[in-house]
Motif scaffolding. Structure first.
Motif, PDB file in Angstrom:
ATOM      1  N   ALA A  73       0.821  -1.206   0.000  1.00 30.00           N
ATOM      2  CA  ALA A  73       0.000   0.000   0.000  1.00 30.00           C
ATOM      3  C   ALA A  73       0.859   1.263   0.000  1.00 30.00           C
ATOM      4  O   ALA A  73       1.803   1.365   0.775  1.00 30.00           O
ATOM      5  CB  ALA A  73      -0.909   0.004   1.233  1.00 30.00           C
ATOM      6  N   PRO A  74       0.514   2.207  -0.853  1.00 27.81           N
ATOM      7  CA  PRO A  74       1.206   3.493  -0.795  1.00 27.81           C
ATOM      8  C   PRO A  74       0.849   4.235   0.499  1.00 27.81           C
ATOM      9  O   PRO A  74       1.696   4.847   1.131  1.00 27.81           O
ATOM     10  CB  PRO A  74       0.674   4.262  -2.011  1.00 27.81           C
ATOM     11  N   LEU A  75      -0.439   4.129   0.887  1.00 22.39           N
ATOM     12  CA  LEU A  75      -0.958   4.779   2.088  1.00 22.39           C
ATOM     13  C   LEU A  75      -1.937   3.829   2.763  1.00 22.39           C
ATOM     14  O   LEU A  75      -2.516   2.963   2.103  1.00 22.39           O
ATOM     15  CB  LEU A  75      -1.690   6.078   1.725  1.00 22.39           C
ATOM     16  N   GLY A  76      -2.162   4.016   4.060  1.00 21.96           N
ATOM     17  CA  GLY A  76      -3.134   3.178   4.746  1.00 21.96           C
ATOM     18  C   GLY A  76      -3.531   3.779   6.075  1.00 21.96           C
ATOM     19  O   GLY A  76      -2.831   4.627   6.623  1.00 21.96           O
ATOM     20  N   GLY A 126      -1.606   5.394  10.912  1.00 15.00           N
ATOM     21  CA  GLY A 126      -1.513   5.717   9.494  1.00 15.00           C
ATOM     22  C   GLY A 126      -0.230   5.167   8.897  1.00 15.00           C
ATOM     23  O   GLY A 126       0.831   5.240   9.519  1.00 15.00           O
ATOM     24  N   TRP A 127      -0.334   4.586   7.706  1.00  9.72           N
ATOM     25  CA  TRP A 127       0.786   3.964   6.970  1.00  9.72           C
ATOM     26  C   TRP A 127       1.178   4.875   5.823  1.00  9.72           C
ATOM     27  O   TRP A 127       0.319   5.344   5.071  1.00  9.72           O
ATOM     28  CB  TRP A 127       0.307   2.616   6.452  1.00  9.72           C
ATOM     29  N   PHE A 128       2.487   5.096   5.664  1.00  8.18           N
ATOM     30  CA  PHE A 128       3.007   5.936   4.578  1.00  8.18           C
ATOM     31  C   PHE A 128       4.195   5.235   3.940  1.00  8.18           C
ATOM     32  O   PHE A 128       5.208   4.994   4.607  1.00  8.18           O
ATOM     33  CB  PHE A 128       3.432   7.308   5.116  1.00  8.18           C
ATOM     34  N   GLY A 180      -0.402  13.626   9.123  1.00  8.54           N
ATOM     35  CA  GLY A 180      -0.492  12.759   7.955  1.00  8.54           C
ATOM     36  C   GLY A 180      -1.879  12.619   7.366  1.00  8.54           C
ATOM     37  O   GLY A 180      -2.022  12.251   6.199  1.00  8.54           O
ATOM     38  N   ARG A 181      -2.905  12.923   8.139  1.00 11.05           N
ATOM     39  CA  ARG A 181      -4.273  12.799   7.630  1.00 11.05           C
ATOM     40  C   ARG A 181      -4.486  13.642   6.371  1.00 11.05           C
ATOM     41  O   ARG A 181      -5.207  13.244   5.464  1.00 11.05           O
ATOM     42  CB  ARG A 181      -5.278  13.190   8.706  1.00 11.05           C
ATOM     43  N   CYS A 182      -3.839  14.807   6.296  1.00  8.57           N
ATOM     44  CA  CYS A 182      -4.016  15.647   5.102  1.00  8.57           C
ATOM     45  C   CYS A 182      -3.412  14.978   3.871  1.00  8.57           C
ATOM     46  O   CYS A 182      -3.921  15.158   2.761  1.00  8.57           O
ATOM     47  CB  CYS A 182      -3.455  17.051   5.326  1.00  8.57           C
ATOM     48  N   ILE A 183      -2.381  14.178   4.045  1.00 11.83           N
ATOM     49  CA  ILE A 183      -1.804  13.426   2.918  1.00 11.83           C
ATOM     50  C   ILE A 183      -2.768  12.323   2.498  1.00 11.83           C
ATOM     51  O   ILE A 183      -3.007  12.113   1.300  1.00 11.83           O
ATOM     52  CB  ILE A 183      -0.428  12.849   3.294  1.00 11.83           C
ATOM     53  N   LEU A 184      -3.345  11.622   3.468  1.00 13.62           N
ATOM     54  CA  LEU A 184      -4.322  10.578   3.144  1.00 13.62           C
ATOM     55  C   LEU A 184      -5.509  11.168   2.387  1.00 13.62           C
ATOM     56  O   LEU A 184      -5.955  10.606   1.377  1.00 13.62           O
ATOM     57  CB  LEU A 184      -4.816   9.898   4.432  1.00 13.62           C
ATOM     58  N   LEU A 243      -5.531   5.897  -2.987  1.00 16.70           N
ATOM     59  CA  LEU A 243      -4.353   5.091  -2.675  1.00 16.70           C
ATOM     60  C   LEU A 243      -4.371   4.520  -1.257  1.00 16.70           C
ATOM     61  O   LEU A 243      -3.454   3.806  -0.871  1.00 16.70           O
ATOM     62  CB  LEU A 243      -3.088   5.944  -2.845  1.00 16.70           C
ATOM     63  N   VAL A 244      -5.414   4.839  -0.492  1.00 17.51           N
ATOM     64  CA  VAL A 244      -5.453   4.470   0.927  1.00 17.51           C
ATOM     65  C   VAL A 244      -6.036   3.073   1.129  1.00 17.51           C
ATOM     66  O   VAL A 244      -7.171   2.797   0.754  1.00 17.51           O
ATOM     67  CB  VAL A 244      -6.261   5.503   1.746  1.00 17.51           C
TER      68      VAL A 244
END
Length: 189
Positions: A123-126, A138-140, A157-161, A167-168
């Protein structure tokens, strides 16, 4: 895959009152210990753990356990400073996973399932999710490290998700697992 777990334990607990909420007893032990013990049990050759804290008691516990601990001297300026402190302390990893120290109900099986799903899917994000939406951890993936390092102020990091919802990778959790202790519980009468 090498994974870096970062336990964020440097918040100022402004809504909690004058006491450090991370030291507040929950079910017989300090609030932060719930997360720290669960994450400590996951460490391996592929999984490292860093704790970001300014609390001497947390620092001492991490040192006793052989966990890397770093301060966040600018924590009062927002979570982005703690994120950067944790990222700077990680060894070379393929993904960084952020946990908060005020979420005592997050079940070890949910954590393992979350890490497994994100790693298996590359995963790119999670993030973990519940009925009220996305929550912590959160996974990055490494691809998003520059965005994490560019965060400013109280943006996490939530703003990136939210900027990359397609991608999440989400893993469901029970509502009580996502509860975090923000305010001091009311005294019983």
């Amino acid at each position: 895959m090498n994974i870096g777990l970062i336990l964020l334990a440097a918040g100022l607990s402004r809504r909690f009152g004058t006491e450090n909420k991370l030291l507040y007893p929950v079910e017989g032990k300090a609030l932060y210990l719930h997360a720290l013990e669960r994450l400590d049990g996951l460490r391996s050759e592929q999984i490292s753990l860093v704790t970001v804290t300014n609390t001497p008691e947390i620092r001492a516990e991490c040192q006793c356990r052989g966990i890397t601990v770093v301060p966040s001297p600018q924590a009062e300026l927002g979570i982005s400073h703690s994120i950067r402190a944790g990222m700077d302390a990680l060894p070379e990893v393929d993904a960084a996973v952020f946990f908060v120290a005020d979420q005592p109900g997050l079940h070890p099986d949910t954590i393992r399932r979350f890490l497994f799903e994100c790693e298996t899917r590359q995963a790119p994000l999670g993030c973990v999710s519940g009925p009220e939406g996305w929550g912590n951890p959160g996974w990055f993936s490494k691809k998003f490290f520059p965005e994490l390092m560019a965060l400013e102020g109280d943006r996490g990091g939530r703003c990136i998700l939210k900027a990359h919802p397609e991608l999440v990778c989400t893993v469901a959790a029970e509502p009580e697992e996502l509860w975090d202790l923000d305010c001091r519980p009311a005294k019983k009468k």
